[in-house]
Each structure stands twice: as structure tokens, then as C-alpha cells.
Design a protein around this motif. Structure first.
Motif, PDB file in Angstrom:
ATOM      1  N   UNK A  79     -15.914  11.589  -7.506  1.00  0.00           N
ATOM      2  CA  UNK A  79     -14.786  12.158  -8.232  1.00  0.00           C
ATOM      3  C   UNK A  79     -13.461  11.601  -7.731  1.00  0.00           C
ATOM      4  N   UNK A  80     -13.281  11.506  -6.424  1.00  0.00           N
ATOM      5  CA  UNK A  80     -12.035  10.948  -5.887  1.00  0.00           C
ATOM      6  C   UNK A  80     -11.852   9.492  -6.308  1.00  0.00           C
ATOM      7  N   UNK A  81     -12.936   8.733  -6.323  1.00  0.00           N
ATOM      8  CA  UNK A  81     -12.845   7.320  -6.722  1.00  0.00           C
ATOM      9  C   UNK A  81     -12.421   7.185  -8.174  1.00  0.00           C
ATOM     10  N   UNK A  82     -12.844   8.121  -9.023  1.00  0.00           N
ATOM     11  CA  UNK A  82     -12.457   8.086 -10.434  1.00  0.00           C
ATOM     12  C   UNK A  82     -11.039   8.597 -10.641  1.00  0.00           C
ATOM     13  N   UNK A  99      -6.533  12.432   2.139  1.00  0.00           N
ATOM     14  CA  UNK A  99      -7.703  13.197   1.708  1.00  0.00           C
ATOM     15  C   UNK A  99      -8.900  12.274   1.494  1.00  0.00           C
ATOM     16  N   UNK A 100      -8.668  11.167   0.813  1.00  0.00           N
ATOM     17  CA  UNK A 100      -9.727  10.209   0.506  1.00  0.00           C
ATOM     18  C   UNK A 100     -10.278   9.598   1.793  1.00  0.00           C
ATOM     19  N   UNK A 101      -9.382   9.203   2.707  1.00  0.00           N
ATOM     20  CA  UNK A 101      -9.828   8.609   3.969  1.00  0.00           C
ATOM     21  C   UNK A 101     -10.713   9.582   4.748  1.00  0.00           C
ATOM     22  N   UNK A 102     -10.260  10.833   4.847  1.00  0.00           N
ATOM     23  CA  UNK A 102     -11.030  11.812   5.598  1.00  0.00           C
ATOM     24  C   UNK A 102     -12.380  12.093   4.963  1.00  0.00           C
ATOM     25  N   UNK A 111       2.697  12.901  -2.679  1.00  0.00           N
ATOM     26  CA  UNK A 111       1.414  13.226  -3.312  1.00  0.00           C
ATOM     27  C   UNK A 111       0.421  12.092  -3.089  1.00  0.00           C
ATOM     28  N   UNK A 112       0.883  10.851  -3.254  1.00  0.00           N
ATOM     29  CA  UNK A 112       0.005   9.688  -3.066  1.00  0.00           C
ATOM     30  C   UNK A 112      -0.444   9.553  -1.613  1.00  0.00           C
ATOM     31  N   UNK A 147       0.797  -1.219   0.000  1.00  0.00           N
ATOM     32  CA  UNK A 147       0.000   0.000   0.000  1.00  0.00           C
ATOM     33  C   UNK A 147       0.830   1.270   0.000  1.00  0.00           C
ATOM     34  N   UNK A 148       2.110   1.192   0.432  1.00  0.00           N
ATOM     35  CA  UNK A 148       2.965   2.374   0.464  1.00  0.00           C
ATOM     36  C   UNK A 148       2.354   3.494   1.304  1.00  0.00           C
ATOM     37  N   UNK A 149       1.559   3.140   2.332  1.00  0.00           N
ATOM     38  CA  UNK A 149       0.956   4.134   3.224  1.00  0.00           C
ATOM     39  C   UNK A 149       0.070   5.119   2.476  1.00  0.00           C
ATOM     40  N   UNK A 150      -0.664   4.629   1.511  1.00  0.00           N
ATOM     41  CA  UNK A 150      -1.575   5.494   0.762  1.00  0.00           C
ATOM     42  C   UNK A 150      -2.961   5.541   1.410  1.00  0.00           C
ATOM     43  N   UNK A 151      -3.050   5.243   2.676  1.00  0.00           N
ATOM     44  CA  UNK A 151      -4.319   5.309   3.382  1.00  0.00           C
ATOM     45  C   UNK A 151      -5.030   3.970   3.448  1.00  0.00           C
ATOM     46  N   UNK A 152      -6.262   4.002   3.924  1.00  0.00           N
ATOM     47  CA  UNK A 152      -7.064   2.789   4.086  1.00  0.00           C
ATOM     48  C   UNK A 152      -8.091   2.599   2.979  1.00  0.00           C
ATOM     49  N   UNK A 153      -8.612   3.689   2.445  1.00  0.00           N
ATOM     50  CA  UNK A 153      -9.656   3.582   1.429  1.00  0.00           C
ATOM     51  C   UNK A 153      -9.118   3.020   0.130  1.00  0.00           C
ATOM     52  N   UNK A 154      -7.980   3.526  -0.297  1.00  0.00           N
ATOM     53  CA  UNK A 154      -7.414   3.083  -1.569  1.00  0.00           C
ATOM     54  C   UNK A 154      -7.174   1.575  -1.624  1.00  0.00           C
TER      55      UNK A 154
END
Length: 227
Positions: A133-136, A182-185, A175-176, A2-9
């Protein structure tokens, strides 16, 4: 990874199934890794990716208007700045060495695969909400981060060293991570602490997976320029 890109991704990536690997391990990507991708394919891809980034920046600008907090607005605005003033510069520099000016890039004819992808992302934003939009947007942002991290580091004489180092580098990896946060929040704010059990989650998975399929088509397009 995951490279610490959050939980949602990573949850959306897992829900996409094999299509995610089709994207991140595409023959175009493996050609970049091995250095045997035809230069014509790479330059054709860069021209189209320049056009793509113009629309991608517009989509992130749209995200500013879809935001519900100042924090979200700042994050999206910073991404627009990074796209317009940093990432596009790689394309301009590389194509200039091949005799293509930025005027040539900006006025390039848009390939149908490019058209399909960018308009899908913009439509997700116009017809949906901030999460749509974030999902896309996420497959492009996070996918390139994963690809860069896997392909790097590379030797100075690697034919695609600049491209790989851009996406493997600390700046893009940050950036990732920022996009992941951002996505998680945004998901927690709108869907709560257990988003996967909400009706909205299914829609986000569909958005993400469709955008990932369009990324596969984008790589297919790139290979087609190689003759």
C-alpha cells in the motif's frame, strides 16, 4: 534531488527509470510552471483530483488497519486528517471561484483514468500488505512534493501560485519527510536492513512503478480537459 524524503523513496524512484521523469516533468506540470496551462484543463483536473483525494484518504485509512505498530497507525491517521481537512480545501476554494460547489465536486463523474489509479491503490492495500500500500501511495505523495519544490517559489501574480505554494510549502514538504520516515521504518521492520536483496523488494518496485505510470495517465487526463 530527494528533499530528505528518506532512503526507500529515492531507491524506488530510481528503479522506476524514465517513467518518473515522465510524471514529474509532464507537459501538464510544465504548463503549471510556465503559467500557460489552459484554465479549463486545470479546473477539470482539480475536479478529478478532488475525487481522487477522497479515495486516497480511504487508502490511508486502510493503511491504519494494515499497520503493525501504534506509531504507524498515528502516522497514517494524521495523513488522513491532512487530506480530508487541508489538501481538499485547496480544491474547494479554487473551484468555488469558478462556480463549482463542494457538492458538485463530490458528485462529479469519475474519469476512467481516475478510476484506474484509485482502484489500483486500494487493491494494493486490500490484496497486499502495508508495504504494498505504501509503495502504491508514495508516487503521489512524494511526486507532488518534488514537483512543488521544483516549481516554487512563484510570484504573487502567477496564475497557479496557490497550487504551487501548497506543494512547495513547508507544511507539505514536512508531510513528504514524515511519509518517507514512515516508509523507511516500515521497510526495515518487515524486510530488514538490506531490503533491496529480498524478494519483497521487487514487488515494491513493481507497485511503485505502476502507480507512477498511472500518475502519468492522470496528467494526460488533465490535459484532455483543455480542448
Amino acid at each position: 534531488m530527494t528533499h530528505d524524503y528518506g532512503m526507500t523513496f529515492p531507491r524506488l524512484r530510481d528503479a522506476a527509470g524514465t517513467v518518473w521523469r515522465d510524471y514529474t516533468h509532464h507537459a501538464f506540470v510544465e504548463g503549471l510552471r510556465d503559467g500557460n496551462l489552459p484554465r479549463e484543463a486545470f479546473l477539470g483536473y482539480l475536479v478529478q483530483d478532488y475525487v481522487f483525494l477522497i479515495h486516497f484518504a480511504r487508502a490511508w485509512a486502510l493503511a491504519v488497519t494494515k499497520s503493525e505498530t501504534l506509531e504507524e497507525m498515528r502516522a497514517c491517521a494524521a495523513t488522513v486528517d491532512a487530506l480530508v481537512n487541508d489538501e481538499i480545501g485547496l480544491h474547494v476554494k479554487t473551484c468555488a471561484a469558478a462556480g463549482l460547489s463542494e457538492h458538485d465536486l463530490y458528485n462529479a463523474e469519475e474519469h476512467p483514468a481516475n478510476l484506474a489509479y484509485t482502484r489500483y491503490v486500494l487493491d494494493a492495500g486490500h490484496s497486499g500488505d502495508f508495504l504494498d500500500l505504501l509503495a502504491a501511495l508514495a508516487p503521489c505523495v512524494m511526486g507532488y512534493g518534488e514537483i512543488g519544490a521544483r516549481l516554487g517559489p512563484v510570484a504573487d501574480d502567477h496564475p497557479y501560485a496557490d497550487w504551487i505554494r501548497t506543494y512547495a510549502g513547508a507544511d507539505y514538504q514536512q508531510v513528504c519527510r514524515d511519509a518517507g520516515a514512515l516508509f523507511d521504518g516500515a521497510v526495515t521492520r518487515r524486510l530488514g536492513d538490506a531490503p533491496m536483496g529480498t524478494p519483497g523488494w521487487t514487488r515494491l518496485c513493481q507497485r511503485f512503478t505502476t502507480a507512477t505510470r498511472l500518475e502519468v495517465s492522470f496528467w494526460d487526463m488533465g490535459l484532455s480537459f483543455g480542448g
